[in-house]
Design an enzyme around this catalytic site. Structure first.
Site, mmCIF file in Angstrom:
data_model
loop_
_atom_site.group_PDB
_atom_site.id
_atom_site.type_symbol
_atom_site.label_atom_id
_atom_site.label_comp_id
_atom_site.label_asym_id
_atom_site.label_seq_id
_atom_site.Cartn_x
_atom_site.Cartn_y
_atom_site.Cartn_z
ATOM 1 N N CYS A 1 0.886 -1.358 -0.263
ATOM 2 C CA CYS A 1 -0.105 0.235 -0.074
ATOM 3 C C CYS A 1 0.772 1.140 0.349
ATOM 4 C CB CYS A 1 -0.739 -0.200 0.909
ATOM 5 S SG CYS A 1 -0.138 -0.339 2.262
ATOM 6 N N HIS B 1 -2.204 1.296 7.480
ATOM 7 C CA HIS B 1 -2.169 0.959 5.777
ATOM 8 C C HIS B 1 -2.226 2.414 5.321
ATOM 9 C CE1 HIS B 1 -4.487 0.219 2.321
ATOM 10 N NE2 HIS B 1 -5.129 0.654 2.468
#
Length: 419
Positions: A46, A370
């Site tokens: 990510c 994230h």
């Protein structure tokens, strides 16, 4: 009747196979208008996907990359430039594609060719990857095939060298053209000097290059909000340095002669050369007082859609407007070649205003989390939110309310005035 049942079973099996291969009809639709493709998460990538979406929102960087990348596809001499260009073109709408999901594994493979072994199964940092990318692109930019060495008795080859006279360089330069003429748009320079508090003597300006500015978050007062301008003001704030030997004070009859010429200097830092694209990194790593445990600072830093850098810019004196060497030393120090004034791009003139293009946000703590990206749509005035393979429309209000980690700004071109 059994025959019809058999045909029905075969048809059902065929439809099931098509569903497995292609998915439902709704998923086979073209990418929605105004959206950009998502990026497949290859494990814990990510950080890579968020950075790519941010870079794709900067047209000036894409334009530079198009001129820097090889002229034909899949050039083996510059694998990183080629892989990055193809990805950013697809993410920016510059390359027609109906794909709603892209794969960045080719970019990771290109980085491995530069000896960056980035694992897709470990937590990584988007800001660190930004510097890996810019450093690797500079390596590719400065690389060139070695000239063929002519045999000693090949008189014709010795009399007609392959290297044109215009490309004969000093030994410290690394490319046929001045490398600073092809710097990526995130390249800028900081200007710093020191001023004696006793006699006012100023040291020569020192210039240091930067690709991004890492801003610490100052402590809040009574829990009040912190603004991006406060972080920049804290970055360029003056710093006192004591015990410095002053040449002026140390002269015969100088104010500090009796004290051994030692004085306190004030170190001043300003933005010397403004970049075309600006990457701001908000330092959210902190350490606890006991045990030195890594903590993440969660406070939100207020930022705007536009950013004015004029208050943080260095204004040279009238007699010192000539472009300095890149390392801030004398032009011929250590055998370095002097740079012609026209070869150094002066980004400090013109507009000092920047427009927000993308914001990278990190959710989680210092050990796991994230990365997502807010970015401008390349085909509409809307903002987009991208989280790996998921892309949706967003709004400016949602963007400005986010807790930014990386901010990407692009300089607003001013064609009317020049300062």
């Amino acid at each position: 009747m059994p025959g019809w049942a058999l045909l029905g079973g075969v048809a059902a099996a065929l439809l099931a196979g098509l569903y497995v291969l292609w998915g439902p009809a709704a998923e086979r639709k073209k990418r929605q208008s105004g959206l950009v493709p998502g990026l497949l998460n290859l494990g814990n990538t990510c950080f890579l996907n968020a950075l790519l979406q941010g870079l794709a929102a900067c047209p000036a960087f894409l334009q530079w990359l198009q001129g820097h990348a090889p002229g034909h596809a899949h050039d083996r001499t510059r694998p990183l430039s080629d892989a990055l260009l193809r990805l950013l073109q697809a993410l920016s709408g510059a390359e027609a594609t109906e794909e709603s999901l892209l794969d960045a594994s080719g970019l990771l493979e290109a980085l491995r060719s530069h000896r960056w072994n980035i694992s897709s199964f470990e937590e990584q940092d988007a800001h660190e990857l930004f510097h890996i990318l810019t450093a690797s692109l500079e390596d590719e930019r400065d690389s060139r095939p070695r000239p063929r060495v002519a045999p000693l008795f090949d008189l014709q080859a010795l009399q007609e060298p392959q290297t044109p006279p215009k490309q004969i360089l000093c030994r410290t330069q690394g490319s046929p053209q001045a490398s600073w003429r092809r710097q990526h748009p995130f390249h800028g320079r900081l200007a710093s000097n020191m001023v004696c508090k006793r006699c006012g003597h100023q040291s020569p300006l020192r210039y240091d290059t930067f690709d991004s500015l890492s801003l610490s978050i100052p402590a809040t007062v009574w829990g009040g909000p912190v603004t991006l301008e406060q972080c920049l003001r804290h970055f360029v704030s003056s710093e006192s340095v004591s015990g410095v030997e002053c040449e002026s004070c140390n002269k015969v009859g100088g104010p500090g002669k009796e004290e051994g010429g030692r004085s306190t200097f004030v170190k001043q830092l300003r933005l010397g050369k403004l970049p075309g694209c600006l990457c701001l990194h908000l330092q959210r790593l902190s350490w606890s007082g006991r045990g030195g445990r890594a903590l993440k600072r969660q406070e939100r830093v207020l930022f705007g859609e536009t950013l004015a850098l004029r208050p943080f810019r260095h204004t040279p004196h009238r007699h010192a407007e000539a472009d300095p060497p890149l390392d801030g030393k004398a032009a011929l120090a250590n055998g370095a070649c002097p740079a012609p004034p026209s070869a150094l791009p002066d980004h400090s003139s013109g507009s000092c205003s920047y427009r927000l293009m993308a914001v990278v946000v990190h959710h989680g703590d210092m050990h796991s989390g994230h990365f997502v990206t807010f970015r401008r749509s390349p085909t509409s005035p809307h903002w987009l939110w991208a989280s790996d393979d998921v892309v949706r429309r967003s709004s400016l209000q949602e963007v400005l309310a986010s807790s930014a980690y990386l901010l990407f700004y692009e300089r607003i071109q001013d064609t009317t005035t020049t300062t």
